[in-house]
Design a protein around this motif. Structure first.
Motif, PDB file in Angstrom:
ATOM      1  N   THR A 203       0.827  -1.207   0.000  1.00 42.39           N
ATOM      2  CA  THR A 203       0.000   0.000   0.000  1.00 42.39           C
ATOM      3  C   THR A 203       0.860   1.254   0.000  1.00 42.39           C
TER       4      THR A 203
ATOM      5  N   ASN B 128     -12.123  12.567  -7.314  1.00 36.92           N
ATOM      6  CA  ASN B 128     -12.122  11.110  -7.219  1.00 36.92           C
ATOM      7  C   ASN B 128     -12.579  10.678  -5.835  1.00 36.92           C
TER       8      ASN B 128
ATOM      9  N   THR C 284     -16.215   8.727  -4.777  1.00 36.89           N
ATOM     10  CA  THR C 284     -16.198   7.412  -4.137  1.00 36.89           C
ATOM     11  C   THR C 284     -16.629   7.473  -2.668  1.00 36.89           C
TER      12      THR C 284
ATOM     13  N   ASN D  41     -15.389   9.356  -0.222  1.00 40.66           N
ATOM     14  CA  ASN D  41     -14.352   9.718   0.742  1.00 40.66           C
ATOM     15  C   ASN D  41     -14.243  11.244   0.835  1.00 40.66           C
TER      16      ASN D  41
ATOM     17  N   GLN E 123      -5.965   7.879  -8.375  1.00 38.96           N
ATOM     18  CA  GLN E 123      -6.647   6.676  -7.887  1.00 38.96           C
ATOM     19  C   GLN E 123      -5.778   5.928  -6.888  1.00 38.96           C
TER      20      GLN E 123
ATOM     21  N   ASP F 167      -6.789   5.510  -2.912  1.00 37.99           N
ATOM     22  CA  ASP F 167      -6.897   4.147  -2.379  1.00 37.99           C
ATOM     23  C   ASP F 167      -5.891   3.927  -1.254  1.00 37.99           C
TER      24      ASP F 167
ATOM     25  N   VAL G 171      -6.907   5.919   1.951  1.00 39.87           N
ATOM     26  CA  VAL G 171      -8.022   5.290   2.663  1.00 39.87           C
ATOM     27  C   VAL G 171      -7.531   4.066   3.434  1.00 39.87           C
ATOM     28  N   THR G 172      -6.693   3.265   2.791  1.00 39.19           N
ATOM     29  CA  THR G 172      -6.156   2.060   3.442  1.00 39.19           C
ATOM     30  C   THR G 172      -5.309   2.421   4.654  1.00 39.19           C
TER      31      THR G 172
END
Length: 311
Positions: free
Chosen positions: A4, A59, A63, A65, A183, A187, A190-191
């Motif tokens: 990640t 983005n 989604t 967020n 993207q 991602d 968030v992770t």
């Protein structure tokens, strides 16, 4: 987690390189169509360096967020002033005086940036930023963009060159890199936020914001060394306007955002006002003020992580 983190870093690299290609291609293409270099500098370059923020925030909003979307905008504007410009003026306190930018131009662009900031703060004070707020921000953006374009026609030249038809390729590759990079960044953010129990807003206002501000950082540091601060200063002011009005405006049309803490809104307003000594004070004052802003930025980021659980 290692994968990640790697993908997050790769995403940031794509954002920075993609924005660089977009700026180079867009500027060269506009120049081939006889658009004045000054106008290119006040619009395309400012938009290009704000492109990472635009793609990341929209983005994130699309989604769901929304914390990252709002945090990215607020954090980028704070970083532009209290990290990037403060670092440059700490190194070269005479950067503004040596830039060649007219005082009237600095005053005009600074006032426009402050108007955008105050408008955002007033809307955010309602506690929720919705589609109506987004529409109002976009309307104000159109008005300010018109003023920037009118000013750009009156200012001097910008050092830009055309690359022929390769400019179109640069634009395409740049946009693709920014979209893919955004993207990966969203991602990854968030992770990371979920893994460490950190609110998405805090990740957005710190790590993501600094990452999407790397184009401004690179441009400004080079300008500080080369005594070419006029474009850099205008770019930072323009980027803050684009972030608050265009980036956030479009994001709010996609999804409403709940303002978790008015402290963050007050901080972005205060840091925006704090730009004034950097631009208009004597060089002997600028260096000390730059150091204070850098300390203030570090304190704000530390507070954000400490206050994260109560947001």
């Amino acid at each position: 987690m290692i994968v990640t983190a790697i993908m997050f870093i790769v995403g940031l690299a794509l954002l920075v390189k993609g924005a660089d290609l977009f700026v180079g291609g867009g500027s060269g293409l506009a120049l081939r169509h006889r658009i004045s270099p000054a106008l290119i500098g006040s619009t395309i370059i400012a938009f290009g360096t704000s492109l990472p923020e635009l793609v990341v925030s929209t983005n994130a909003a699309a989604t769901g967020n929304t914390g990252i979307a709002l945090g990215n905008v607020i954090g980028s504007n704070i970083a532009n002033i209290a990290l990037i410009l403060a670092l440059c003026t700490l190194i070269r306190p005479d950067m503004v005086a040596m830039s060649g930018a007219s005082r009237s131009s600095l005053v005009r662009n600074t006032v426009l940036m402050l108007v955008a900031t105050v408008a955002f703060a007033l809307l955010a004070a309602r506690g929720t930023l919705d589609a109506l707020a987004g529409a109002l921000l976009l309307i104000l953006f159109v008005v300010i963009l018109y003023l920037l374009i009118r000013e750009g026609r009156e200012e001097g030249d910008v050092d830009i060159k055309s690359h022929g038809w390769t400019d179109i390729l640069y634009i395409g590759l740049g946009l693709a890199a920014v979209i893919i990079g955004a993207q990966l960044v969203v991602d990854g953010a968030v992770t990371l936020a979920e893994a460490f129990g950190i609110p998405a807003f805090v990740i957005g206002v710190s790590i993501v914001a600094v990452g999407t501000s790397l184009p401004e950082l690179a441009t400004s540091l080079v300008a500080a060394v080369r005594d070419e601060g006029a474009i850099s200063i205008g770019n930072i002011l323009g980027s803050n306007i684009f972030n608050l009005l265009l980036v956030l405006g479009v994001s709010l049309l996609l999804a409403p955002v709940t303002v978790g803490s008015l402290v963050d809104i007050a901080v972005v307003v205060l840091f925006s006002i704090a730009i004034l000594p950097l631009l208009f004070a004597r060089p002997s004052v600028v260096r000390g003020w730059s150091a204070l802003l850098l300390l203030g930025y570090a304190a704000y980021i530390a507070w954000s992580f400490g206050a994260g659980p109560i947001r």
